[in-house]
Design a protein around this motif. Structure first.
Motif, short mmCIF file in Angstrom:
data_model
loop_
_atom_site.label_atom_id
_atom_site.label_comp_id
_atom_site.label_asym_id
_atom_site.label_seq_id
_atom_site.Cartn_x
_atom_site.Cartn_y
_atom_site.Cartn_z
N GLU A 51 0.85 -1.18 0.00
CA GLU A 51 0.00 0.00 0.00
C GLU A 51 0.90 1.24 0.00
N ILE A 52 0.38 2.33 -0.55
CA ILE A 52 1.12 3.59 -0.58
C ILE A 52 0.28 4.64 0.11
N ILE A 53 0.82 5.23 1.17
CA ILE A 53 0.13 6.30 1.87
C ILE A 53 0.73 7.62 1.39
N ILE A 54 -0.06 8.39 0.66
CA ILE A 54 0.38 9.68 0.13
C ILE A 54 -0.01 10.76 1.12
N VAL A 55 1.01 11.41 1.69
CA VAL A 55 0.78 12.50 2.63
C VAL A 55 1.10 13.81 1.91
N ASP A 56 0.06 14.45 1.41
CA ASP A 56 0.26 15.68 0.64
C ASP A 56 -0.02 16.92 1.50
N ASP A 57 0.91 17.87 1.46
CA ASP A 57 0.80 19.08 2.27
C ASP A 57 0.16 20.23 1.48
N ALA A 58 -1.09 20.01 1.06
CA ALA A 58 -1.87 21.05 0.38
C ALA A 58 -1.15 21.61 -0.84
N SER A 59 -0.64 20.72 -1.69
CA SER A 59 0.05 21.16 -2.91
C SER A 59 -0.87 21.99 -3.79
N PRO A 60 -0.43 23.17 -4.24
CA PRO A 60 -1.26 23.99 -5.11
C PRO A 60 -1.27 23.54 -6.57
N ASP A 61 -0.45 22.54 -6.92
CA ASP A 61 -0.32 22.14 -8.32
C ASP A 61 -1.27 21.02 -8.72
N GLY A 62 -2.14 20.58 -7.82
CA GLY A 62 -3.08 19.51 -8.17
C GLY A 62 -2.58 18.11 -7.88
N THR A 63 -1.58 17.98 -7.01
CA THR A 63 -1.07 16.66 -6.65
C THR A 63 -2.16 15.75 -6.09
N GLN A 64 -3.04 16.31 -5.28
CA GLN A 64 -4.08 15.49 -4.67
C GLN A 64 -5.07 14.96 -5.71
N GLU A 65 -5.35 15.72 -6.73
CA GLU A 65 -6.24 15.25 -7.79
C GLU A 65 -5.61 14.09 -8.54
N ILE A 66 -4.32 14.17 -8.76
CA ILE A 66 -3.61 13.06 -9.40
C ILE A 66 -3.68 11.83 -8.50
N ALA A 67 -3.51 12.01 -7.19
CA ALA A 67 -3.59 10.88 -6.26
C ALA A 67 -4.96 10.22 -6.32
N ARG A 68 -6.02 11.01 -6.43
CA ARG A 68 -7.37 10.44 -6.51
C ARG A 68 -7.55 9.66 -7.81
N GLN A 69 -6.97 10.14 -8.88
CA GLN A 69 -7.04 9.40 -10.14
C GLN A 69 -6.28 8.08 -10.03
N LEU A 70 -5.17 8.09 -9.32
CA LEU A 70 -4.40 6.86 -9.13
C LEU A 70 -5.18 5.85 -8.28
N GLN A 71 -6.02 6.35 -7.39
CA GLN A 71 -6.86 5.44 -6.61
C GLN A 71 -7.83 4.67 -7.51
N THR A 72 -8.31 5.32 -8.56
CA THR A 72 -9.22 4.64 -9.48
C THR A 72 -8.49 3.60 -10.32
N VAL A 73 -7.21 3.80 -10.52
CA VAL A 73 -6.41 2.87 -11.33
C VAL A 73 -5.97 1.66 -10.50
N TYR A 74 -5.44 1.92 -9.31
CA TYR A 74 -4.84 0.84 -8.51
C TYR A 74 -5.74 0.37 -7.36
N GLY A 75 -6.79 1.13 -7.06
CA GLY A 75 -7.68 0.77 -5.97
C GLY A 75 -7.35 1.52 -4.69
N GLU A 76 -8.38 1.85 -3.94
CA GLU A 76 -8.19 2.61 -2.70
C GLU A 76 -7.53 1.77 -1.61
#
Length: 263
Positions: A51-76
């Motif tokens: 499992e990968i725990i992504i700890v994002d510190d409120a990135s303004p570049d959209g890192t969290q949106e990318i992480a959510r897309q990766l959840q749809t690819v690899y599973g939550e």
């Protein structure tokens, strides 16, 4: 305690354990999809639970949106996004991520390709062979590093200018001279921990910045945990800028003195 050990020549691994990766991010939109793909491929190739725990510190570049897309690819169940309100420091990012780990072992690493997942099987193999509490990646060779077996290359650093190489070498030399920690790369942040050991050490660690990784190793030795080293090649980040500044360097020097007098 730290131990000088040989890397087994057989790189095959099998394990019933689960491996949790804590991946702190800040403005890693471009890097995150590739590092996650490399991690997933590495674990899958060796039939390891992960499992990968992504700890994002409120990135303004959209890192969290990318992480959510990766959840749809690899599973939550494989990609766990646990953001924070802002930049709160590397040490607290690991503490935050540790709260959500369900694995037996925890891998900490950077998301910017400085640390390549291809070394993870070597970390796991070394841990299994010697039943270690911690395996840490080393960019440097020294007398305290494990002897290299055939086919295992020395560590190295690529993409840094002379100034940054001198800062890193100087930081490790200072800490090694003052603290005698028994490992050759105190400032590295590519490590494998037995989760119980990590929870114990991190609960006692006071530093929050650049000195955090050094304090973790010094306290691990003081507590009697076993540590092995794997030579790694460290490559400067592909996208984005280094987060190391003058304040962190000054804080590191102060941290060395604090550990010398307090641990």
């Amino acid at each position: 305690m730290s131990v000088a050990i040989h890397m087994p020549s057989d790189d095959s691994i099998s394990s019933s354990h689960k491996y949790s990766v804590i991946l702190p991010t800040y403005n890693e939109r471009k890097n995150l999809p590739v590092i996650v793909w490399l991690l997933a491929r590495t674990f899958t190739a060796h039939s390891l639970a992960w499992e990968i725990i992504i700890v994002d510190d409120a990135s303004p570049d959209g890192t969290q949106e990318i992480a959510r897309q990766l959840q749809t690819v690899y599973g939550e169940n494989h990609i766990i996004l646990k953001p924070r309100a802002g930049k709160l420091g590397l040490g607290t990012a690991y503490i935050h991520g540790l709260n959500f780990c369900t694995g037996d072992f925890v891998i900490i690493m950077d998301a910017d390709f400085s640390h390549h997942p291809k070394f993870i099987p070597q970390f796991i193999k070394l841990q299994q062979t010697y039943n270690l509490d911690i395996v840490t990646g080393t960019r440097y060779r020294s007398d305290s590093s494990p002897a290299l077996s055939e086919g295992v290359t020395p560590g190295g650093v690529y993409g840094w200018d002379l100034k940054r190489k001198l800062v890193s070498r100087g930081a490790n030399f200072l800490a090694d001279t003052v603290l005698d920690p028994g490992v050759s790369d105190l400032t590295g942040s590519f490590r494998l921990y037995r989760i119980a050991a990590l929870r114990h050490i991190i609960s006692l660690t006071l530093s929050k910045g650049y000195v955090f990784q050094m304090e973790m190793m010094v306290r691990a030795r003081a507590l009697g945990y076993t540590v092995g080293e794997i030579p790694i090649t460290f490559v400067d980040r592909i996208y984005g800028e280094s987060k190391l500044g003058a304040d962190e360097i000054v804080g590191y020097a102060k941290g060395v003195w604090a550990l010398f007098t307090g641990v």
